[in-house]
Design a protein around this motif. Structure first.
Motif, PDB file in Angstrom:
ATOM      1  N   VAL A  32      -2.177  -0.410  -5.375  1.00 21.26           N
ATOM      2  CA  VAL A  32      -1.607  -0.421  -4.026  1.00 21.26           C
ATOM      3  C   VAL A  32      -1.767   0.952  -3.362  1.00 21.26           C
ATOM      4  O   VAL A  32      -2.142   1.035  -2.188  1.00 21.26           O
ATOM      5  N   ASN A  35      -5.441   1.487  -2.526  1.00 22.24           N
ATOM      6  CA  ASN A  35      -5.783   0.652  -1.383  1.00 22.24           C
ATOM      7  C   ASN A  35      -5.237   1.244  -0.093  1.00 22.24           C
ATOM      8  O   ASN A  35      -5.932   1.291   0.929  1.00 22.24           O
ATOM      9  N   SER A  52      -2.321  -4.312   4.774  1.00 22.15           N
ATOM     10  CA  SER A  52      -3.221  -4.327   3.618  1.00 22.15           C
ATOM     11  C   SER A  52      -2.456  -4.121   2.312  1.00 22.15           C
ATOM     12  O   SER A  52      -2.743  -4.772   1.302  1.00 22.15           O
ATOM     13  N   THR A  53      -1.487  -3.230   2.335  1.00 26.95           N
ATOM     14  CA  THR A  53      -0.691  -2.959   1.134  1.00 26.95           C
ATOM     15  C   THR A  53       0.134  -4.183   0.739  1.00 26.95           C
ATOM     16  O   THR A  53       0.198  -4.547  -0.444  1.00 26.95           O
ATOM     17  N   THR A  56      -2.290  -6.814  -0.668  1.00 23.87           N
ATOM     18  CA  THR A  56      -2.776  -6.462  -2.010  1.00 23.87           C
ATOM     19  C   THR A  56      -1.698  -6.689  -3.064  1.00 23.87           C
ATOM     20  O   THR A  56      -1.968  -7.265  -4.125  1.00 23.87           O
TER      21      THR A  56
END
Length: 95
Positions: A32, A35, A52-53, A56
């Motif tokens: 994480v 990313n 996005s976190t 993911t």
């Protein structure tokens, strides 16, 4: 202790059977963070980093849960196979 809990504990006692929870948390944090840094350096957008976190971490948790379900299913199939072979040998003893 419930039957499912005992089964999961037995599965994780086997070497290489499943990720330990601590290892899973560390891998989750590492992926994480990597990313988030990658998305931030590419897009320079905090909202994209957050989305996005979250995506993911959700995908990683779903994958871990799926792997646990597969391990439970395999153990159940193995137990049934052992019970069947045990019954077959005991049936042949009475013949």
């Amino acid at each position: 202790m419930s039957r499912l809990t005992r089964l999961l504990l037995n599965l994780t006692d086997e070497p290489g059977a499943a990720l330990r929870f601590r290892i899973f948390c560390r891998v989750l944090q590492l992926v994480v963070c990597a990313n988030a840094l990658t998305v931030y350096f590419v897009s320079h957008s905090v909202p994209r980093v957050i989305i996005s976190t979250l995506g993911t971490s959700l995908l990683l948790q779903v994958a871990y849960f799926g792997s646990v379900l597969i391990l439970v299913w395999r153990a159940k199939c193995n137990r049934r196979a052992v019970e069947r072979t045990g019954k077959r040998t005991s049936d042949s003893d009475y013949s």
